[in-house]
Design an enzyme around this catalytic site. Structure first.
Site, PDB file in Angstrom:
ATOM      1  N   PHE A   1       0.866  -1.182   0.000  1.00  0.00           N
ATOM      2  CA  PHE A   1       0.000   0.000   0.000  1.00  0.00           C
ATOM      3  C   PHE A   1       0.897   1.225   0.000  1.00  0.00           C
ATOM      4  CE2 PHE A   1      -2.487   3.475   1.678  1.00  0.00           C
ATOM      5  CZ  PHE A   1      -3.691   3.326   0.995  1.00  0.00           C
TER       6      PHE A   1
ATOM      7  N   ASP B   1       9.309   2.949   1.372  1.00  0.00           N
ATOM      8  CA  ASP B   1       8.157   3.667   1.927  1.00  0.00           C
ATOM      9  C   ASP B   1       8.167   3.478   3.448  1.00  0.00           C
ATOM     10  OD1 ASP B   1       5.639   4.358   2.912  1.00  0.00           O
ATOM     11  OD2 ASP B   1       4.556   3.650   1.140  1.00  0.00           O
TER      12      ASP B   1
ATOM     13  N   LYS C   1       2.658  10.667   7.867  1.00  0.00           N
ATOM     14  CA  LYS C   1       1.980  10.381   9.139  1.00  0.00           C
ATOM     15  C   LYS C   1       2.650  11.095  10.315  1.00  0.00           C
ATOM     16  CE  LYS C   1      -0.013   5.983   7.572  1.00  0.00           C
ATOM     17  NZ  LYS C   1      -1.436   6.170   7.522  1.00  0.00           N
TER      18      LYS C   1
HETATM   19  N1  PLP Z   1       2.244   4.391   2.324  1.00  0.00           N
HETATM   20  C1  PLP Z   1       1.950   3.677   3.421  1.00  0.00           C
HETATM   21  C2  PLP Z   1       2.855   2.549   3.816  1.00  0.00           C
HETATM   22  C3  PLP Z   1       0.822   3.984   4.185  1.00  0.00           C
HETATM   23  O1  PLP Z   1       0.531   3.254   5.271  1.00  0.00           O
HETATM   24  C4  PLP Z   1      -0.008   5.063   3.770  1.00  0.00           C
HETATM   25  C5  PLP Z   1      -1.239   5.387   4.524  1.00  0.00           C
HETATM   26  O2  PLP Z   1      -1.803   4.608   5.242  1.00  0.00           O
HETATM   27  C6  PLP Z   1       0.342   5.797   2.638  1.00  0.00           C
HETATM   28  C7  PLP Z   1       1.478   5.429   1.924  1.00  0.00           C
HETATM   29  C8  PLP Z   1      -0.491   6.957   2.186  1.00  0.00           C
HETATM   30  O3  PLP Z   1      -0.363   8.014   3.097  1.00  0.00           O
HETATM   31  P1  PLP Z   1      -1.483   9.165   3.166  1.00  0.00           P
HETATM   32  O4  PLP Z   1      -2.739   8.542   3.647  1.00  0.00           O
HETATM   33  O5  PLP Z   1      -0.921  10.172   4.135  1.00  0.00           O
HETATM   34  O6  PLP Z   1      -1.607   9.739   1.810  1.00  0.00           O
END
Ligand code: PLP
Length: 391
Positions: free
Chosen positions: A138, A223, A252
Site C-alpha cells: 500500500f 516507503d 503520518k
Molecule cells: N504508504 C503507506 C505505507 C501507508 O501506510 C499510507 C497510509 O496509510 C500511505 C502510503 C499513504 O499516506 P497518506 O494517507 O498520508 O496519503
C-alpha cells in the site's frame, strides 16, 4: 452536538470514499480518545499511525501555537528559518539512520504525495519509466501512488493507471530478479507491509534487493510512511536491516498531527531542476515547527527504545494466546498484526464497545499501532481486553 446530530450532518456531505464506524471522536490526549457521548477509548491505532508522540503532546502544541502567531504558510519559493532548521535536524537523523552522506529533502502534505515525488524523481534521474512494486503493498491513493498499491479493490475502478508498473511477490528475491531489468527506474518496498497485513521482510531480502538494484542500475525507494518515526523500535525501519536506500518516503507521524509528507534522497543521486516539483503548502513553517517538536520529543522521551521495549512485551503477550481464533501474531516494535481465522470486523466492534480503539489490515488482521507514549498500564489494560475478546 451528540452522535446522532454529528453523523446525520456529516452523512449528507461525505464523499462515500471512506467507511465510518458509528462513533464520533471529539477529543484526544496522549493515548486516550473520547467520543461525543463521553465514552473513553485506549488508542491502539495512533490515529492511522500519525500520533506516535501521542495526541496533543504539550511540546508539539506549544510549538504550533508559537508558530501560528509568527508565520503560518510560506511556500518554498523563498527561504524560511523554521524550514531550514527542520531540514537540518531531519537530515541528521536520516544520514545517521540510513548511512547517507548528504541528502535532499522535498516536503509535501501527505504520504501519497511523498510517493508521487519519489516516482517523479526516479523517472527524472534515471530517464527510465518502469517501476517494480510488491504484492500486498500500500503506497497511497493518488494516481501514481495507486499504481504501486496492489489491492485490486483500490485500483481497478480507476484504471488505466500509470503504465509500466509490475507487482511481484514480497520478500522473494527470485521473483524480483525475474522482472527487475535495465529498463527499471526504481523498486518500491515497505520494510513492514502495514495495510497489507503487517508482514515484515527479512534482512537477507533487503540486502539482496539493494545489490540487485545496484547491479541493474535501478533506484531503491523505501516507503517509511507507516514504519518511520520510531514505530518499529528504530527511528527508521531500514535500520533493522542496515539498509541504505536511495530514496525514502515519510508521512503520518513526522508532522505531529499536521499534514506533512517527506521525500528524501541521497545527495549523490542528484536532484530535481527548478520547476520540476513543488507544493504551495509543503514545508510550511507551521508544520515544520510541529515536526521539529516531534523530533525533539522522540529524543527526550526515548520513544524509539520505548517502542522496541513495549512492542516486544505486547508481542510476547499476544503470541501466548491460544490459537482457537488466531492464525498468527507478528510484528516489529509497536506495529503488531494479529491474523485471525475469521473476519476482523466483529472483533473490532467488540473492542470498541470494551473501550479499545484498534484497526484492521485487510479482512482478517487486527492491526495494533498504539502511540509510542502510551502508559504501560494503558497498554496492559488494552492487551487484557484484546485477550478476553480473542479468547
Ligand atoms: N504508504 C503507506 C505505507 C501507508 O501506510 C499510507 C497510509 O496509510 C500511505 C502510503 C499513504 O499516506 P497518506 O494517507 O498520508 O496519503
Amino acid at each position: 452536538m451528540n452522535y446522532q446530530q454529528i453523523s446525520e450532518l456529516e452523512s449528507i456531505y461525505n464523499s462515500g470514499g471512506v467507511g465510518r464506524r458509528p462513533v464520533a471522536l471529539v477529543r484526544a490526549k496522549g493515548a486516550r480518545l473520547w467520543d461525543s457521548e463521553g465514552h473513553e477509548y485506549i488508542d491502539c491505532t495512533a490515529a492511522h499511525g500519525w500520533a506516535n508522540v501521542g495526541h496533543s503532546h504539550p511540546k508539539v502544541t506549544a510549538a504550533i501555537q508559537a508558530q501560528l502567531e509568527t508565520l503560518v504558510a510560506s511556500p518554498e519559493s523563498s527561504y524560511n528559518d523554521q524550514r531550514a532548521m527542520w531540514m537540518h535536524e531531519l537530515a541528521q537523523i536520516l544520514e545517521r539512520s540510513l548511512n547517507w552522506s548528504g541528502c535532499h529533502i522535498h516536503p509535501s502534505n501527505s504520504g501519497t504525495e511523498a510517493i508521487e515525488a519519489a516516482l517523479k524523481l526516479a523517472r527524472f534521474l534515471t530517464g527510465k519509466s518502469k517501476i517494480v512494486a510488491t504484492m500486498r503493498a500500500f503506497h497511497g491513493r493518488t494516481m501514481g501512488a495507486l499504481s504501486l498499491t496492489w489491492n485490486p479493490k483500490y485500483r481497478e475502478p480507476f484504471e488505466p493507471l500509470v503504465p509500466g508498473v509490475q507487482h511481484v511477490t514480497y520478500n522473494n528475491i527470485k521473483a524480483m530478479a525475474e522482472v527487475l531489468d535495465n529498463q527499471t527506474a526504481a523498486v518500491v518496498v515497505e520494510i513492514v507491509q502495514g495495510e497489507g497485513g503487517v508482514h515484515a521482510g527479512t534482512t537477507d531480502y533487503f540486502q539482496a534487493l539493494r545489490r540487485l538494484c545496484d547491479e541493474r542500475d535501478a533506484l531503491l525507494i523505501v516507503d517509511e510512511i507507516q514504519t518511520g518515526v520510531g514505530r518499529t523500535g528504530k527511528w527508521l525501519a531500514c535500520e533493522h536491516h542496515h539498509l541504505s536506500p536511495d530514496i525514502i518516503a515519510m508521512g503520518k507521524s513526522i508532522g505531529g498531527g499536521l499534514q506533512m509528507g517527506v521525500t528524501a534522497w541521497q545527495k549523490k543521486i542528484g536532484c530535481f531542476k527548478s520547476g520540476h516539483h513543488g507544493s504551495t503548502f509543503g514545508g510550511n513553517p507551521l508544520v515544520c515547527a510541529a515536526s521539529r517538536a516531534v523530533m525533539q520529543v522522540m529524543a527526550e522521551e526515548n520513544l524509539v527504545e520505548r517502542a522496541a521495549y513495549l512492542g516486544r512485551w505486547m508481542l510476547d503477550e499476544l503470541q501466548a494466546l491460544p490459537d482457537k481464533k488466531i492464525r498468527e501474531v507478528r510484528g516489529l516494535g509497536l506495529m503488531i498484526g494479529v491474523e485471525l481465522k475469521g473476519k476482523v470486523t466483529p472483533i473490532l466492534q467488540t473492542l470498541v464497545e470494551r473501550g479499545v480503539w484498534a484497526m484492521p489490515a485487510g479482512l482478517n488482521v487486527l492491526r495494533l499501532l498504539p502511540p509510542l507514549v502510551i502508559e504501560k498500564s494503558d497498554l496492559e489494560q488494552a492487551v487484557t481486553i484484546i485477550k478476553e475478546v480473542l479468547e
